[in-house]
Design an enzyme around this catalytic site. Structure first.
Site, short mmCIF file in Angstrom:
data_model
loop_
_atom_site.label_atom_id
_atom_site.label_comp_id
_atom_site.label_asym_id
_atom_site.label_seq_id
_atom_site.Cartn_x
_atom_site.Cartn_y
_atom_site.Cartn_z
N GLY A 249 46.22 44.27 51.31
CA GLY A 249 47.59 44.44 50.86
C GLY A 249 47.65 45.02 49.47
N PHE A 251 48.97 44.51 45.56
CA PHE A 251 49.44 43.48 44.63
C PHE A 251 50.76 43.87 43.96
CE2 PHE A 251 45.78 45.50 42.17
CZ PHE A 251 46.56 46.38 41.43
N HIS A 269 45.31 46.46 32.55
CA HIS A 269 45.14 47.59 31.63
C HIS A 269 45.36 48.95 32.30
CE1 HIS A 269 40.59 48.82 32.08
NE2 HIS A 269 41.16 48.67 33.25
#
Length: 360
Positions: A249, A251, A269
């Site tokens: 999936g 995030f 980052h």
């Protein structure tokens, strides 16, 4: 396991080394200092050629003449000698007449070395990577990433489309994770957690290491579907697959909702502030109220001294439009997402551990 020095000792040694490097630069005329700085490009490409051509692998069994190395590699004998002579000047090889041997610095360029850095060198030296760095002036002018200007697609789309470079990139990320792990393990205790969710965990190297350090814990690897087969194989080889659940999936949409430790290594980052806020808000929404979030990131220190985080910050600007952040910037970002920073744990590597919990 190698005994690691305390963080304060390692940082003191780094301070001394940085001071010596600064003194060395001040001892030459400024124009020469500038020439030495820009010549780093030549050094980097020399290291890349040694790794790409397999010179280090050809020397794995001991000293050899450059001509013999060239015969094995199918390269030009004279040019091979000249490359190896230059590499010896940088400390990668030891030269004795026309024979060369690997030094301690050169051994990590072997593909079979336990601490191999060959994949990292191949990623950074690859023309597909270097061509984006060549557009740093444009990135600074516009404030935008330049991968699409070079490749016609974003960096993430390039990795989806270019299987060859994706393999190099993912192997390099796995190697860098392994490089960081001993310093992370020395700084943080993973044993109190019963279910560790590695969000964007790539091939699973970090999750395998965390489960090795926490033998009673279960693991969840949450990653895009295309990376799960390789991750399953790595977790099987590490002997922890029976304690793992692999979930495909994005995030950006959701994260598993049953963990008590969520880990993201160098994920935030990659993102600008608004993208990072959206991701952290999603994690805050889906993680249980009593769970912990651990961000493994480089922290930009105050002051004007050299630091890897400042260099990596430009890399994030160029390739993903992301950024490295100061401790204060992380605290402000987390607060906006309804999360609170409980502590920042430094390590002797370039990474720090930002421990986070849902705000009350």
């Amino acid at each position: 396991m190698t005994r690691l020095p305390p963080v304060r000792v390692a940082r003191a040694a780094t301070t001394v080394r940085t001071a010596v490097q600064g003194l060395t630069r001040r001892m030459v005329p400024p124009p020469v200092g500038v020439l030495e700085l820009v010549s780093g490009l030549i050094e980097a490409n020399t290291v890349y050629a040694v790794a790409k051509l397999g010179v280090a692998d050809a020397l794995a069994r001991g000293p050899r003449a450059a001509a013999d190395v060239a015969a094995e590699l199918g390269t030009n004998p004279d040019a091979t000698y000249r490359l190896m002579r230059a590499a010896a000047g940088y400390g990668l090889l030891h030269q004795d007449g026309d024979r060369f041997d690997l030094t301690a610095l050169g051994r990590p360029l072997r593909s079979d070395a336990p601490d191999s850095m060959r994949a990292v060198v191949l990623m950074i030296g690859d023309p597909r990577y270097q061509s984006v760095w060549a557009r740093l002036p444009e990135s600074v002018t516009t404030g935008t990433a330049q991968a699409e200007a070079v490749h016609g697609v974003s960096m993430w789309e390039l990795l989806d489309r270019d299987a060859d470079y994706a393999a190099t990139f993912n192997e390099a990320m796995t190697r860098l994770t392994a490089l960081d792990w001993p310093t992370v393990a020395a700084a943080y205790d993973f044993t109190p957690f019963r279910r560790i969710v590695d969000v964007g965990g790539g091939h699973g190297r970090l999750l395998a290491s965390m489960l090795g350090a926490a033998p009673a814990a279960e693991g969840v690897l949450f990653e895009q579907e295309s990376l799960l087969p390789a991750a399953e194989e790595l977790l099987r080889e590490a002997g922890v697959l029976s304690r793992c659940r692999l979930v495909g999936g994005s995030f950006h949409d959701r994260v598993p909702d049953d963990g008590d430790l969520y880990v993201m290594r160098r994920v935030v980052h990659d993102l600008d502030d608004e993208q990072a806020l959206a991701l952290l808000t999603t994690v805050r929404r889906d993680m249980p109220a009593g769970a912990t979030l651990l961000l493994l990131e480089s922290i930009v220190p105050p002051g004007s001294g050299p630091d890897f985080a400042k260099t990596l910050d430009l890399d994030m600007l160029l390739f993903a439009g992301g950024r490295e952040r100061t401790e204060q910037e992380y605290a402000a970002l987390l607060d906006r997402a309804g999360l609170g920073m409980t502590r920042v744990v430094p390590t002797i590597s370039t990474i720090s551990l930002v421990e986070v919990r849902p705000a009350a």
